[in-house]
Each structure stands twice: as structure tokens, then as C-alpha cells.
Design a protein around this motif. Structure first.
Motif, short mmCIF file in Angstrom:
data_model
loop_
_atom_site.label_atom_id
_atom_site.label_comp_id
_atom_site.label_asym_id
_atom_site.label_seq_id
_atom_site.Cartn_x
_atom_site.Cartn_y
_atom_site.Cartn_z
N ALA A 89 0.49 -1.37 -0.14
CA ALA A 89 -0.05 -0.65 -0.15
C ALA A 89 1.38 1.12 0.19
O ALA A 89 0.39 2.47 -0.71
CB ALA A 89 -0.78 -0.38 1.32
N PRO A 90 2.43 1.00 1.15
CA PRO A 90 2.60 2.91 0.50
C PRO A 90 3.58 2.99 -0.16
O PRO A 90 3.67 3.94 -1.10
CB PRO A 90 3.18 2.97 2.02
N ASP A 118 1.07 3.78 -2.50
CA ASP A 118 1.10 6.10 -2.34
C ASP A 118 2.07 6.23 -2.65
O ASP A 118 1.98 7.55 -3.23
CB ASP A 118 0.48 5.93 -0.16
N ALA A 119 3.64 6.40 -2.40
CA ALA A 119 4.35 6.72 -3.32
C ALA A 119 4.31 7.18 -4.18
O ALA A 119 4.50 7.98 -4.80
CB ALA A 119 5.21 6.36 -2.56
N THR A 136 1.94 6.74 -6.97
CA THR A 136 0.40 7.94 -6.91
C THR A 136 0.63 9.42 -6.60
O THR A 136 0.73 10.62 -7.40
CB THR A 136 -0.64 7.26 -5.74
N ALA A 137 1.74 9.67 -5.69
CA ALA A 137 1.92 10.97 -5.01
C ALA A 137 2.99 11.64 -6.37
O ALA A 137 3.03 12.59 -6.37
CB ALA A 137 2.96 11.41 -4.11
N GLU A 168 -8.26 2.30 -5.19
CA GLU A 168 -8.26 3.11 -4.15
C GLU A 168 -7.89 3.83 -3.87
O GLU A 168 -7.73 4.60 -3.25
CB GLU A 168 -8.07 2.32 -2.87
N ARG A 169 -6.87 4.12 -4.90
CA ARG A 169 -5.99 5.39 -5.67
C ARG A 169 -6.20 5.16 -7.13
O ARG A 169 -5.91 4.95 -8.03
CB ARG A 169 -4.61 4.73 -5.53
#
Ligand SMILES: N[C@@H](CCC(=O)N[C@@H](CS)C(=O)NCC(=O)O)C(=O)O
Length: 216
Positions: free
Chosen positions: A139-140, A143-144, A146-147, A185-186
Motif C-alpha cells: 500500500a505505501p 501511495d508513493a 500515486t503522489a 482505492e488510488r
């Protein structure tokens, strides 16, 4: 003109990334299909002592490491625009590719994809705890990523080799129920992945999960 020979199996996200780059560049190649048992063979170790796929041969040139191979394809086929011409953007493309290999692959592919898709496809029962742990660790990373998406493609407007290698890694993630849920979710990452995964070169190179077996 020397032909390009690529050693590996088509499902590997690293090997598939090279196939996609060659297809995007319009370069002919032959895939010499291997299985895991072939990697310890003396003939293969003579090609690469590290024993990893892909290995690319072109005339007297022999290359390993996917980012280096994609950079070589981009340099030979500049019209395909696979590597940015500005030094900063070129370094950023390499940065994405190296992070995909060093951080995304060990967790999202070797742990999450392996347990949640490969084991199932090979007739085994995924270890639910290992799947949950791998999903939590993936997950992280998502996130990294996606950002940092800078436009319709990872670096901005242009489709590059970074989209190719990160795209083949995320393909494996999307094949797992837990990974598909994380992706959904992203939204920005899911939209980027859908965009690159729809490209003809991605479609032409999609391969079935190999049935190499689990454990021994
Ligand atoms: N750093 C290498 C990694 C390649 C890699 O790990 N390939 C995997 C296949 S996806 C492999 O050779 N696995 C066989 C093994 O480790 O025995 C690259 O970027 O090409």
C-alpha cells in the motif's frame, strides 16, 4: 543487420518490459523462452553470472539489467521517444525504473503477486496471512507512486520507458484480488495504469501466469 535475441520467460515483468519497448520501437526480436530450471545451466550462466532474466543479445553486445536494456532500445530508436532528451527527465525516468525493480518488485510482485495470484494459478492455496502482510507492505509503495504521477504518464505528457517497467509491475499487482482492491482505492494510479495497459504493445505481450509449480 543483427537480430535481437531476448532470453527469459514472457510473463516476467522485466522481460515483458523489454518486449514492450521493442514493440513500441518497431524492432524485431526473438524471445528465447526459458524456465526457472534453465537459469542454473552453464550455458545460461555463461551469458550472465548473476543468473537473472532478461538477457539481450545483439551481435557482440550482451546486456542485462532491464533499465539499461530499455535505455539502449531508446537510444537506438529515438523516434519512439522512450527516454526523454532532457538530462533531468532522463534521470527521472531511470529513477522510476530503478525504484520499480528495487522496491516494487520484491514486495508487490515477489510477495503479493506470488501469494495471491501465482500460488492460486498453480493449484495451491494462498497463505492468507502472507497475502495480508504483503498487501499492507504494498500500500505505501502505491501511495508513493500515486503522489509522483506528473500527468497522463508518469513523467508528464510523454509516454516513456518508465511507464513500461512500472506498468508491467502493476499488471502483476492488478492480477491479485488484494492488489486490484489497493489499485481501485488510488484513482490517479488506476487511471494511469488503465491508460498504459491499453496500449497495443501491452496487449500484444500479455502472457498467462506460468505454471512453474509451487515448492518442491
Ligand atoms: N535487476 C534485474 C532483475 C531481474 C529479475 O529479478 N528477474 C527475475 C524474473 S522476473 C529472475 O531472473 N528471477 C529468477 C531468479 O531470481 O532465480 C533487472 O532489472 O533486469
Amino acid at each position: 543487420m543483427d537480430t535481437i535475441t531476448l532470453h527469459g520467460w514472457a510473463f516476467s515483468p522485466f522481460v515483458r518490459a523489454v518486449c514492450i519497448a521493442l514493440e513500441e520501437a518497431g524492432a524485431a526480436y526473438t524471445l528465447r523462452d526459458l524456465g526457472p530450471g534453465d537459469l542454473a545451466a552453464p550455458e545460461f550462466r555463461a551469458l550472465t553470472p548473476f543468473g537473472k532474466i532478461p538477457v539481450l543479445e545483439h551481435g557482440t553486445l550482451r546486456l542485462t539489467e532491464t533499465a539499461a536494456i530499455l535505455d539502449w532500445i531508446a537510444a537506438r530508436h529515438p523516434a519512439a521517444g522512450l527516454m526523454p532528451s532532457s538530462p533531468g527527465d532522463r534521470a527521472r525516468a531511470l529513477e522510476w525504473m530503478l525504484q520499480a525493480g528495487a522496491y516494487v518488485y520484491p514486495t508487490a510482485v515477489m510477495r503479493l503477486f506470488f501469494q495471491d495470484a501465482y500460488v492460486r494459478a498453480n493449484g495451491g492455496t494462498p497463505d492468507a496471512v502472507a497475502v495480508a502482510d504483503a498487501a499492507q507492505a504494498t500500500a505505501p509503495l502505491l501511495d508513493a507512486m500515486t503522489a509522483r504521477i506528473a500527468g497522463p504518464h508518469l513523467l508528464g505528457e510523454a509516454f516513456t520507458a518508465a511507464d513500461i517497467l512500472v506498468g508491467t509491475m502493476l499488471h502483476n499487482v492488478a492480477l491479485t484480488p488484494a492488489g486490484a482492491a489497493l489499485l481501485a482505492e488510488r484513482q490517479a494510479l488506476a487511471a494511469w495504469f488503465a491508460r498504459v495497459d491499453a496500449r497495443p504493445a501491452f496487449r500484444r505481450t500479455e502472457a498467462a501466469i506460468p505454471l512453474f509449480g509451487v515448492g518442491g
